[in-house]
Design an enzyme around this catalytic site. Structure first.
Site, PDB file in Angstrom:
ATOM      1  N   GLY A 509      38.717  74.792   7.273  1.00  0.00           N
ATOM      2  CA  GLY A 509      37.464  75.506   7.358  1.00  0.00           C
ATOM      3  C   GLY A 509      36.538  75.278   6.178  1.00  0.00           C
ATOM      4  O   GLY A 509      35.376  74.883   6.352  1.00  0.00           O
ATOM      5  N   GLU A 667      47.405  77.365   4.573  1.00  0.00           N
ATOM      6  CA  GLU A 667      48.707  77.165   5.198  1.00  0.00           C
ATOM      7  C   GLU A 667      49.793  76.659   4.266  1.00  0.00           C
ATOM      8  O   GLU A 667      50.980  76.846   4.540  1.00  0.00           O
ATOM      9  CB  GLU A 667      48.535  76.212   6.386  1.00  0.00           C
ATOM     10  CG  GLU A 667      47.685  76.870   7.466  1.00  0.00           C
ATOM     11  CD  GLU A 667      47.298  75.955   8.601  1.00  0.00           C
ATOM     12  OE1 GLU A 667      47.994  75.949   9.620  1.00  0.00           O
ATOM     13  OE2 GLU A 667      46.282  75.259   8.464  1.00  0.00           O
TER      14      GLU A 667
END
Length: 705
Positions: A509, A667
């Site tokens: 993002g 992540e």
């Protein structure tokens, strides 16, 4: 590179830790989520899941339900609106009588209140013709096959050199098989949508990770142009991959709204999520490592067996990280999959890397034990000069620094390598380490930047903030590109009516949206400099996209890296494992917001604790669905589960990424955590347990009191 630790560095004047762009809205309740929009005349929908593991719907007794007060409609495969071709077959809802697995939605009830809709849905009588179903198990299944690709477009099979010969000739060999059950995302906010049609145009508030993607899918399904669909995902209460692609709620709500001609609200019950919004697929992973007596790897094989559904092929790319991590002149990495009559797996935080690195890093710990080499030192000895699989140079690779700094901060030096050496009463204490990696991903996005005469600035982009702090980071990027105070910048996001943007996923993002915003703001700054006198009343606007940049192939292998260190206590009476402390050090490019970054790192590590110790989902072979379907039976870690949790990072400069120099951070925190904890458990008890999660029933039989 130098180490950055949030408590040690004072915030910049324009980066007040107390100011998160959406903080006020969230704590005051003015931030509106998908299910909190109630247009006039809105009714409520509840889907009905199939109760057979495989078969056909033969009768749906809607007439009994339609006679109830407050019930407006019962949709099934005979009367639901016809959809266009679905690229994702899991969205072809109420189109045929087929039941591919238990929990598949076969009907939809719409009523005036949520209570009436739920009661009617529970009472709806449906008749089925049940068929024999195949729930596995996946290991040794005759239907296993090698797909063309694993997720992300990775080749399912890669071979370099002659693994079999090199492994057979190795002085030290590790050959171990690791298993993981399915895992589920369980975001706090339910999967919800509120939809209505007006003059042939569809408007939807959806809990998703990407409004642009949802808009495009809905336009195709309902066969209207994209400019006739508006999707808003302004505030999203977590997703972890389960909202990364459109899910049933938005399709069903839109179908019901079209059928009734009025707004419809739908929120999926948590107990049904395991069957319809995806999950991390269970895996059986065999890892073989051949090394010389000094621990240098010559042969490495990582072979994955996993499952998908008969609805859609989804192949967890768990062997892919082994193509990046360590020196391996002779290598084999492969994926095999079997299609079963079970729910369809999908994306879950760090897909592929989280499960694959657990097995690889546990095997590296086994190699350290077999060679008598310290686990940190072993990893340092196997640092590759270039990416082993592609041969490309790394744009930056901070793993060595992460391991060394992590060892220093954790107090690794002087660790007694003997398992079971630390005992206090009934408690055995151990420490473990694991490395982590996650690829740098970039997707095309577009943005608009506006300068107003009053000195304010507005950046518009259809990005979705799923709780990661996108508003805050994008404002920071814009302020730097414009060379203005961050307080003058406002960010508008979360609607498909804004310039198109990629979804919030793959830790991409900030890189994807940020580059588009940076490019637009750089162009705007040039326009402002070239303008003489006051700005016009309408201000100045610049637009930019990164289609060309995102489509450009890089000559570099681009990845974030990290190292996690864990200390655990194992209770020899109960078999319970408690994480005493957990520390992570990461090399993830330039960190743009220390406070939101730290939240992402520790959030990922917390999920890793659950992956290692508590999160387990059992597939019931009789019914073909998951037994653990709520937070009472599917156990996620809480604050009390780890007394000390630290996240640190390097000030890493990488000029081969984007104008901000940033990699993804959402992540990588989860990736090495489970292995670090599992390795610490081995160090504590002296027994290697290879099946996650490490619950007391698995540990107790191996404890020596």
């Amino acid at each position: 590179m130098t180490l950055t630790s949030p408590p040690q560095i004072p915030p910049a004047p324009d980066d007040d830790p107390a100011v998160r762009r959406d903080a006020g809205e969230k704590v005051t309740g003015t931030a509106r989520y998908a299910a909190e929009h109630t247009p006039p005349g809105c009714v409520h929908a509840v889907p009905v899941p199939a109760t057979v593991a495989r078969g056909r719907v033969t009768a749906l007794h809607a007439d009994e339900i339609l006679r109830r007060p407050g019930v407006h409609a019962v949709l099934g495969h005979t009367n639901a609106p016809r959809l266009g071709e679905a690229e994702d077959p899991t969205l072809a809802l109420l189109q045929t009588d087929r039941v591919p697995h238990r929990g598949w939605y076969v009907a939809l009830v719409v009523a005036d209140t949520p209570e009436n809709a739920r009661a009617a849905a529970e009472d709806l009588r449906i008749e089925y013709t049940a068929e024999e179903h195949d729930p596995g198990p996946l290991a040794g299944h005759p239907g296993l096959y090698t797909p063309e690709e694993a997720n992300g477009g990775h080749p399912a099979l890669r071979e370099r050199g002659d693994f079999d010969t090199a492994f057979a000739a190795s002085a030290v060999q590790v050959d171990a098989t690791y298993t993981m059950t399915a895992q589920h995302n369980h975001p706090m906010e339910p999967h919800a949508a509120t939809a209505w049609w007006e003059d042939g145009a569809l408007t939807v508030h959806d809990s998703s990770q990407g409004a642009t993607k949802v808009r495009d899918v809905l336009a195709r399904l309902f066969q209207v142009s994209r400019d006739r669909v508006t999707v808003t995902s302004a505030y999203v209460g977590g997703g972890f991959g389960s909202k990364g692609t459109p899910r049933p709620q938005v399709v069903l709500a839109s179908m019901a709204a079209l059928h009734l001609g009025r707004p419809v609200k739908l929120a999926l019950p948590r107990r049904e999520l395991a069957a319809v919004v995806g999950h991390r697929a269970p895996t059986v992973q065999r890892v073989r490592i051949g090394a010389n007596a000094d621990g240098v790897i010559d042969a490495l094989a990582h072979e994955i067996v996993t499952q998908t559904s008969t609805v859609k092929e989804f192949v967890e790319q768990a062997a892919v990280p082994a193509r990046t991590m360590y020196t391996s002149p002779h290598s084999r990495t492969s994926h095999r999959v079997v299609a079963l009559d079970v729910p369809t797996p999908s994306w879950m935080r760090a897909p592929g890397e989280a499960s694959g690195m657990y097995a690889l890093e546990a095997a590296m710990d086994e190699l350290a034990v077999a060679t008598g080499i310290d686990p940190v030192e072993l990893r340092l000895r196997n640092e590759p000069d270039d990416e082993p699989d592609s041969g490309r140079p790394f744009s930056s690779r901070g793993l060595t620094e992460c391991l060394r700094e992590g060892a220093r901060l954790f107090g690794w030096e002087g660790r007694d390598p003997r398992p079971g050496a630390r005992r206090a009463g009934d408690l055995l204490t151990g420490t473990g380490v694991a490395a982590s990696t996650y690829p740098y991903l970039l997707s095309p996005s577009s943005a608009a930047a506006h300068a107003a005469p009053d000195g304010s600035h507005l950046v518009r982009i259809a990005a979705t903030d799923i709780g990661t702090g996108a508003r805050t980071v994008l404002a920071r990027i814009a302020a730097e590109a414009l060379d203005v105070p961050i307080a003058s910048v406002r960010v508008e996001l979360g609607s498909s009516a804004l310039p198109t943007a990629s979804l919030a996923g793959g830790s991409s993002g900030t890189s994807s949206w940020g580059w588009a915003a940076h490019k637009a703001c750089t162009a705007l700054a040039a326009m402002v400099r070239a303008h003489s006198g006051p700005l016009p009343p309408e201000g100045l606007t610049a637009r930019a996209d990164t289609v060309e940049e995102a489509g450009r192939e890089s000559p570099y292998a681009r990845h974030a890296f990290g190292a996690q260190f864990a200390e655990v206590d194992v209770d020899t009476v109960t078999g319970e494992v408690r994480v005493r402390r957990l520390l992570g050090v990461f090399a993830a490019g330039r960190v743009l917001s220390r406070h939101t970054a730290r939240s992402q790192f520790i959030g990922g590590m917390t999920m890793g604790i659950g992956m290692a110790l508590t999160e387990s989902s059992t597939l019931d072979p009789a019914f073909g669905d998951f037994a653990e379907r709520d937070l009472a039976s599917y156990h996620v870690p809480v604050c009390a589960d780890v007394p000390t949790l630290e996240a640190h990072w390097l000030d890493e400069e990488d000029p081969h990424l984007n104008p901000m120099g940033s990699k993804g951070i959402g992540e990588i925190g989860i990736v090495g955590t489970a292995a670090a904890i599992a390795n610490a458990v081995h160090h504590a008890v002296g027994v290697r347990l290879r099946d996650l999660p490490l619950t007391p029933d698995r540990i107790l039989p191996h404890l020596r009191v």
